[in-house]
Each structure stands twice: as structure tokens, then as C-alpha cells.
Scaffold this motif. Structure first.
Motif, short mmCIF file in Angstrom:
data_model
loop_
_atom_site.label_atom_id
_atom_site.label_comp_id
_atom_site.label_asym_id
_atom_site.label_seq_id
_atom_site.Cartn_x
_atom_site.Cartn_y
_atom_site.Cartn_z
N PRO A 194 0.83 -1.20 0.00
CA PRO A 194 0.00 0.00 0.00
C PRO A 194 0.87 1.26 0.00
O PRO A 194 2.01 1.22 0.48
CB PRO A 194 -0.78 -0.09 1.31
CG PRO A 194 -0.50 -1.43 1.88
CD PRO A 194 0.79 -1.89 1.30
N ILE A 196 0.73 5.91 -0.44
CA ILE A 196 0.03 7.16 -0.71
C ILE A 196 1.04 8.02 -1.45
O ILE A 196 2.25 7.95 -1.20
CB ILE A 196 -0.46 7.80 0.61
CG1 ILE A 196 -1.52 8.87 0.34
CG2 ILE A 196 0.69 8.36 1.41
CD1 ILE A 196 -2.28 9.27 1.61
N TRP A 401 -3.72 -3.35 2.76
CA TRP A 401 -4.43 -2.10 2.44
C TRP A 401 -5.40 -1.72 3.56
O TRP A 401 -5.57 -0.53 3.87
CB TRP A 401 -5.17 -2.22 1.10
CG TRP A 401 -4.32 -1.80 -0.07
CD1 TRP A 401 -3.73 -2.61 -0.98
CD2 TRP A 401 -3.95 -0.46 -0.43
NE1 TRP A 401 -3.02 -1.87 -1.90
CE2 TRP A 401 -3.14 -0.54 -1.58
CE3 TRP A 401 -4.20 0.80 0.11
CZ2 TRP A 401 -2.60 0.58 -2.22
CZ3 TRP A 401 -3.67 1.93 -0.52
CH2 TRP A 401 -2.88 1.81 -1.67
N ASN A 405 -5.22 1.78 5.31
CA ASN A 405 -6.32 2.75 5.27
C ASN A 405 -6.81 3.14 6.67
O ASN A 405 -7.19 4.29 6.89
CB ASN A 405 -7.48 2.20 4.43
CG ASN A 405 -7.14 2.23 2.95
OD1 ASN A 405 -6.37 3.09 2.50
ND2 ASN A 405 -7.66 1.27 2.19
N GLN A 406 -6.75 2.17 7.57
CA GLN A 406 -7.14 2.48 8.95
C GLN A 406 -6.21 3.50 9.57
O GLN A 406 -6.57 4.17 10.54
CB GLN A 406 -7.09 1.20 9.82
CG GLN A 406 -8.29 0.30 9.63
CD GLN A 406 -8.06 -1.04 10.29
OE1 GLN A 406 -6.94 -1.36 10.69
NE2 GLN A 406 -9.12 -1.83 10.38
N VAL A 408 -4.73 6.09 8.04
CA VAL A 408 -4.71 7.43 7.44
C VAL A 408 -5.92 8.18 8.00
O VAL A 408 -7.07 7.76 7.83
CB VAL A 408 -4.79 7.37 5.90
CG1 VAL A 408 -4.78 8.78 5.32
CG2 VAL A 408 -3.62 6.56 5.35
N LYS A 409 -5.65 9.26 8.72
CA LYS A 409 -6.73 9.96 9.41
C LYS A 409 -6.77 11.42 9.01
O LYS A 409 -5.85 11.94 8.40
CB LYS A 409 -6.53 9.83 10.93
CG LYS A 409 -6.79 8.41 11.41
CD LYS A 409 -6.26 8.19 12.79
CE LYS A 409 -6.29 6.70 13.13
NZ LYS A 409 -5.38 6.40 14.24
#
Lengths: 480, 480
Positions: A194, A196, A401, A405-406, A408-409
Motif C-alpha cells: 500500500p 500514498i 491495504w 487505510n485504517q 490514514v486519518k
């Protein structure tokens, strides 16, 4: 079944050092030069598989592999001032040849922009020869003063894939940046890593770049690791070399360049991103061994002989079907010791064969990722193994993933941002777009700015610092 | 047809430098560090094909690929005195990291025996783990003071395949030497490179070796080039490191080692050994492009379009049949210019397509090696091309061996030996086996001793120096 992930998630640093060493991936800390390690055979194979994937992606998009000398003379490195300033505190210098002092110091390459630009100026004179896309896979050297970490922060990065491209116009180079990003996306997607993508802020660009775009991932301990960068170099280096080409309109002008790189860190992530307290879980795409066959000896010798011969048959069938399989015949280890060993190596599937399987013409297949088993008859084994390898691949990618995703806040105020940072991962905060506010974000949150999204999204929030309307978000994190 | 080989054979040095550069194999002499060159894309592909062959041979015989750091600390290099003495005048030294002086100088590896022995002493403790066979493909560095030569005598050997093995007994290591020799034989045989294998005399062994065996070939100018070496290291390095293992009999003892290497020179030979005044003739096994398709434009545009579309069809057919083919569509070059260019690149076969071929559904195939052409119908093309590629491969290999064998001569007296040396090649002279006479042979003939055959043959001659009965022959030559 409950997967034991205490050590992996709560004591990641120790877990990582142990796995890298005990799984015989990379021997670090024992070679007598600080910050330099040895790729052991098992690690080398993982590395080769990852490299073969990136080579295919690059070759398939018109990139040509080259190999430049390892040494760059000081005067060449100094051609681009901003560049050398970015590196001069971390360059290793060769000053002696034999018993003689050298006239010009030679740098162990920290990166190759100047060397490549210099040769391009000899090779490429006209727009007709453009675009040109070169890459090489080499060692680079940085005299790191920060504390080093195997594969993550080292003094010899022994797997550095650096691409260098050259174009007639700014826009052509910009399109190349897009191609590079899309190649790296494919690469990380295939590997199940994963990421960004952020444009790095002005104060954190590569020395000599107009724009730097970076791929970041989140490690199990919540800290963020940069795993790939793409730079639009504009005419920085070509101007420094006063290197012009003939353009389509007949004029002479400085060509535009890009460069992009990935490193050893890809392997560090491949080993870390899916793991549990038993060790790493390798995606079948890079696993040197996809299936390990472990015979479980019977109480009497006669039965054991039957089991061994059945194990050989099973191994051969898998082998003939292009599955990379290893039969562990060692006599001095118990099955339990073998399970432990091959779990530590991250092998995606293991086949256990005892008397029950031998008599029944079946195999017991155990998945490394979720530790579940199933029994299938021999005739269905190949299809089952292929299916399971695909499933493991999909499942470790999905799981990675979800974890990512958990983590990224989004935070609109400094206190909650700070709190989120403490929990690990990436925090997005609204930002007005001014550098001064960006720098202040680092101050007030204690995080490091990763950058902002390439495509700015509209957000109805105020800048976390100046409270003016936000133009985009800024991503911050605790980084490696 | 008469093949023009004047420049190739009589002005080889100039021919070689020109071909290496103009065929875009290796850019040498322009990179701003003396003795270091750049592998260009075309050369890199030849290199990759040769490396993939040696990798297969090594992996198929239980060798494991590893990757060691590029730097070796001075104190480690000094562990084996004889070894460091052999190298200390030609080591590049890193003395600075950033702005700091290093406490311990770091050598750019000249070879890796000490680094590997050191790590082996951590990895391998018992005979049960033996034999172990490692190899790596890396750059090595030698501060050559002799005049340098692209790919032949350089300061950065950027293709060094070094294998290192470790064994319980002297005999095991000796058998490994035999395996290494047989692997290199296969390698050079596949590549069509002729060689002679000699044991190097005592005064010309690798620093730290008990025995050194070398593969030598003869270049077009008659000078001899060492292209591979195999060393029995005995316990030299393990004793220097006081490194013992547990033996099968329960005792502790120093293990035995071998090492063997090949380098960039293999590519130099591949490019040189078959050539003519037009350039090199690459064996199809390593040719990045095996067949180039060249459309010959017609006088009117309509016909030219037909030819181009036929050329695309032909290219596609070859491509689908796993023949590496390239269609030269460039519009700014005449067919003559294209012929010149692709002959210079050494492409084994070229297909010319004009109006005659397009209308007739045929192709004209020209062989690079003997410059003969033949016309075949499209339907038979694939078989014909495959057959011709095999024939070219066989024919260049045979031709190279004929050239080589003609240049190995036998002399029983110093004067004729001297005369033969002047003509180039290798001269065998009868020898009593004493070092003192061997050294004298160099004095009286002006040649360099390559060594003696591994299997001593009986010869009824007297030593060329002392006139005592000869025990074997000594091979001498003018070398690179």
C-alpha cells in the motif's frame, strides 16, 4: 484461527531485526563496516524477483538499462551547486589510489544525475533522439549520521534502481513524471504494497528538482517509510552543464529531465508489511519457495519410507507444474522445528504429508497467512495450490491495504492531529498552501510533513495554522 | 565472397576501440575518471545475455548468489598478508565520509576473499553445512598503473563474476576446482570462445592461492588474454582468520576454499573474436538483435507503402516465433547507411525487403558472418532463419577455433620460439619443470609464461633451457 501478531505490531523494531537476520535475508551489523550488510542467498532471491518485476515494467515502456561507473569526480559533482550542497555532508570520498594521493577526489556515487547528464551531453544532440529513458540498478553510498537500520537506512544502498530521462520540453518531462508514477503504482500494486502519493513540500525536494513526488507506506509500528520518489528536474542539470540540444523549431535549448528511484526499502516492506509473530508472510510473487513439502515420519521405518517416496512424488508433480517447491528431507529436525523454520522464512504454503495422507492419496495444505489447513486429494492438488497461491496473494494485499487505510486519518485541529500522530500512521490536515504555515504544522504537531495530494481536492475547512480557507491537505507523520 | 579483414587483423587495437564505441557497447575514455567506462544499452544487453548463461550454469550446480558490501576495511584486508601484498599497490582507498576523516580506511573491493571468509566464519560452523558455493556479480576496483584498455584493462571492472566455495577437505576443494573448470569450459564453448587451460607457474599465482588455473584466449592481433581463473586456496584464508569448523571425525580444523572469476573481458572477446572490417560478428546466443529487417523503399510512394506493410508482416512473424527481430523504419537513412550501421552492430542476419520481395512473397536473407545472401519464400522463412542462426553460431565458433589452433605452436629452441612469438599466439616449449628454468624462458624468449598443461603429457624433448629431459611443456605468449 487467531493469528499471533503481538510482537509484530507492538515490538516491530525487534521483530524486524530478528526476521531479517534469522530468515537469512540480509546479514546486518556483523559485517565490519557500519551501515553495510550482506544479501544472503534467500534474501537475494526475493530481491531478484522484485527487480525482475520492475525491469519488465521499465523495459516495456522504452527504458534502456545502462551501467555507469561507481565513482564521480569532485569537480563533476560540483557542477550543480544546489545538488552538491544537498549531498556534501554525506558523501564517501576516495582520496588514494594505491600508495598515491589522487589529484581529484572521487565520490562514491550518492545518486547519478550529474554523471548521466554529462554523458547525455555527449550522446544526445537533437530532439530527434528524444525522449531517452535510461535506468540502472546499482549501489549508492551515503555517509548517514543518523542511526542506521537494515535495508531502511544504510550507508550502502545496494539495491538502487534509478531511472533518468531526458526530453525536449517541460511538458514532455511532466508527462514522463506521470508515466513514472503509473509504473511505480503498478509495481507496488503487483507486490501488494500500500502507498500514498504526495508531492513533497518545497523545503523537502530532492536537491536540484522542481518537483518531487513520493510514495510513502506505513510500517507495522505506524511509522511512515518513503519507498519511491519521482523528480521533475526541469533544466536544472542541463543548465549547470550548459548542455543544449537542437529543438524541432531549429533553436538550441536546454533539454528537460526527470529522475526516479526505488531502493532496498522495497524488500524491507515486502518482508514487514505482512507478518505475524512467527515471521514474515511473503507474497507468492516474490517468495523464492512458494510451497514447502514436509514429510511427517511414521513410527516404523517401512511406513516412513513410503511417506518419503510419496513426498517425492508430490514435489515432482508441483515442480512439473511450474510451482516453486522445496522438499525438506532433513533428518535431524523434527516436523515442528521445520514448521517453525519455514514459517520464519515466510513460505506461503506448506504441505504436510504423514501416513494418513500417504495412504489416502491426499495432501494437507496449510496457508501461511491465516494458518488454516485443508486436505485435498492428490489429483486436485495442483489446481488447489495454484488457487491458494492466488488467494494468499490477494488476501495479504487486501489485509495490508486495510491496515494502511485504517491508519490514514483526518484532523482539523493541532491537538487531535498530535494525538493521531502518536497512534501512528498518516494524518491529513487542512492547509492554505503557504510554506510558512506548512513549516509551522511540523512545529505544532511534532510530525514531519510528507506533502500534499497531486490532485488538489476541494475541502471546506480552514488551514490548521492560519485559519484561512484551506486549499488542500497536508499530510504529516512520524517517519523513518 | 572475400571477407574484408585487413583492419580487424592488422590494426586490431584501432578496430577494437572504434567498434566498442561506435557499436554503442561501452563508452570509454570520455567519462571523466581514467580507466572507467559506461555500459551503453546495446552493450548492456550483450552483457546480460552472457551473464544469464553463467548464472544458469552456476545455479544449476548448487551455487547461490549473494551480494556483499563494496567496501572492505583496511584491517580486514590485512588479515592475510600475502593477499594484501598482492594488492596494496592497486587499491583505491576511501578515507573521508562527509567532511570527516574515517578512523579506518576502507578499500574499494579488489576481490572478495577476505570479506567472504569473514562472513563464512559466522555462517558455517560444521561440515554438515558443507560444501557451500557462493557467487556474486559486482564491480571490483584496481588502481592500474599500466595503460588501460576498454573492457580489457580497466580501473573499475564492472562485470566481475566471482565464485567462492568452502569445503571440509583439500580433496573436496580440489574436486570443486575441477567442477569450476568444467563450468567455465561449458560457458566458453556455448559462447564460441576458444581457450587453452594452463596451470599458472608458482610466481604468477593469485595472491593467497596454492594453485591457479587460467583460461587464456588469443585475440585477433595474436596477443593472449586471460579470460578466467580458478584458484585452489587451500587453508590460506581460513588459517589467517583462525576459522575452524567441526569435521566429520569430531575434530576442529580449518576448512578449504576455492575461488574463481570471469570479467568484462568475456564481452571484449565476444565482440572481437569474430569480426571483419565492417565490425563485430556476434554469436546469435548473445546478439541483442538476431535479425534486422530493412525495407528498401521503391521509387513511388504507393509501392513504398506496400513494402513497409510487408516488412511489418515479416517482422511480426519472426517476433511471434521467438526470434529477436528489429524493423529499421527510419526515414532519414538510406538502405546503404542502414546496412553499414547494423553490420557495425554485429547483427547475425539481415532481411532486405524491396519491391521484388514484396511482390514475390519472398525475403532476401544476408548472413553477417560470410556476407552471403539467399532468397526464400515467406512460408519457409522462419525455418530458414532458425537454421541460419544455428549455422552462423556454429560457423563463427568453428572459425574462431581454427584461428586459435593455427596460433598455437611448438618450439624446441629459443630462436624459433622467439620468432613464433613475434608472429603472435601461444608457443609451447619443452620444460624440465624447474622454476628457475621457467623464469629463464621468459628472459631468453621475451614472452610471458602462461603456465603448463593440467594433465602433463609425456614428451620426448629436452628442456629448452637446461637441456635435461622435459617433463611437460611451458606455454609462453605476448599478453595483454
Amino acid at each position: 484461527m487467531q493469528i499471533p501478531r503481538e510482537k509484530w505490531s507492538h515490538n516491530f523494531g525487534e521483530w524486524f531485526d530478528k526476521v531479517i537476520f534469522e530468515a537469512e535475508i540480509y546479514d546486518y551489523g556483523r559485517y565490519p563496516v557500519k551501515g553495510m550488510g550482506v544479501w544472503m542467498p534467500y534474501g537475494f532471491k526475493i530481491r531478484e524477483k522484485a527487480l525482475s518485476l520492475i525491469r519488465n515494467l521499465l523495459n516495456g515502456t522504452g527504458h534502456e538499462e545502462v551501467l555507469f561507473p561507481m565513482l564521480i569526480p569532485e569537480d563533476l559533482l560540483q557542477k550543480e551547486t544546489e545538488h552538491i550542497e544537498g549531498f556534501e555532508n554525506e558523501v564517501f570520498w576516495v582520496t588514494k589510489g594505491g600508495l598515491q594521493q589522487l589529484d581529484v577526489k572521487l565520490a562514491l556515487r550518492p545518486t547519478s544525475e550529474v554523471a548521466i547528464t554529462y554523458m547525455e551531453s555527449l550522446w544526445i544532440k537533437s530532439y530527434r533522439q528524444l525522449p531517452k529513458k535510461y535506468y540502472q540498478i546499482v549501489s549508492i553510498f551515503r555517509y548517514e549520521t543518523k542511526s542506521t537500520r537494515p535495508l531502511i537506512r544504510v550507508r550502502e544502498v545496494s539495491t538502487f534502481k534509478e531511472a533518468h530521462t531526458i526530453h525536449e520540453t517541460y511538458e514532455d518531462a511532466d508527462n514522463q513524471v506521470k508515466e513514472a508514477i503509473s509504473i511505480y503504482k503498478k509495481f507496488f500494486d503487483e507486490l501488494g504494497i500500500p502507498y500514498i502519493i504526495s508531492e513533497r513540500p518545497s523545503w523537502d525536494r530532492f536537491a536540484g528538482a522542481l518537483h518531487t513526488y513520493a510514495f510513502d507506506t506505513i510500517m507495522p509500528d505506524g511509522r511512515v517509510l518513503q519507498i519511491g520518489t519521482v523528480h521533475h528536474l526541469g533544466q536544472h542539470f542541463t543548465k549547470a552543464f550548459d548542455y543544449k540540444i537542437q529543438k524541432a523549431d531549429g533553436n538550441l535549448d536546454y533539454p528537460h529531465q526527470t529522475s526516479y528511484g526505488i531502493s532496498d526499502r522495497v524488500i524491507a516492506v515486502l518482508v514487514s508489511i505482512n507478518g505475524d509473530d512467527h515471521g514474515p508472510i511473503l507474497t507468492p510473487l516474490v517468495a523464492p519457495i512458494q510451497v514447502v513439502v514436509i514429510p511427517i515420519p511414521a513410527k516404523n521405518e517401512n511406513d516412513t519410507t513410503k511417506i518419503m517416496s510419496y513426498a517425492k512424488e508430490i514435489t515432482q508433480i508441483l515442480n512439473e507444474n511450474n510451482i516453486s517447491v522445496y522438499l525438506d528431507e532433513e533428518k535431524d529436525k523434527t516436523p515442528g522445528e521445520k514448521f517453525y523454520y519455514w514459517e520464519l522464512k515466510g513460505v506461503p504454503l506448506r504441505i504436510e504429508l504423514g501416513m494418513r495422507e500417504t495412504n489416502g492419496g491426499s495432501v494437507t495444505i496449510k496457508r501461511r497467512d491465516d494458518l488454516t489447513s485443508k486436505v485435498v486429494i492428490k489429483e486436485k492438488m495442483v489446481d488447489e495450490v495454484k488457487g491458494l497461491l492466488n488467494e494468499v496473494r490477494r488476501s495479504v494485499r487486501d489485509r495490508a491495504w486495510i491496515f494502511f487505510n485504517q491508519k490514514v486519518k483526518f484532523s482539523t485541529d493541532p491537538d487531535s492531529a498530535k494525538k493521531s500522530l502518536e497512534e501512528g500512521g498518516i494524518v491529513e490536515v487542512p492547509w492554505c498552501g503557504e510554506d510558512s504555515c506548512g513549516l509551522k504544522v511540523e512545529e505544532i504537531t511534532g510530525g514531519k510533513v510528507l506533502g500534499y495530494p497531486i490532485e488538489s481536492k476541494e475541502i471546506n475547512e480552514s488551514c490548521i495554522v492560519c485559519k484561512k480557507p484551506a486549499k488542500t491537505t497536508l499530510r504529516i507523520a512520524k517517519t523513518y
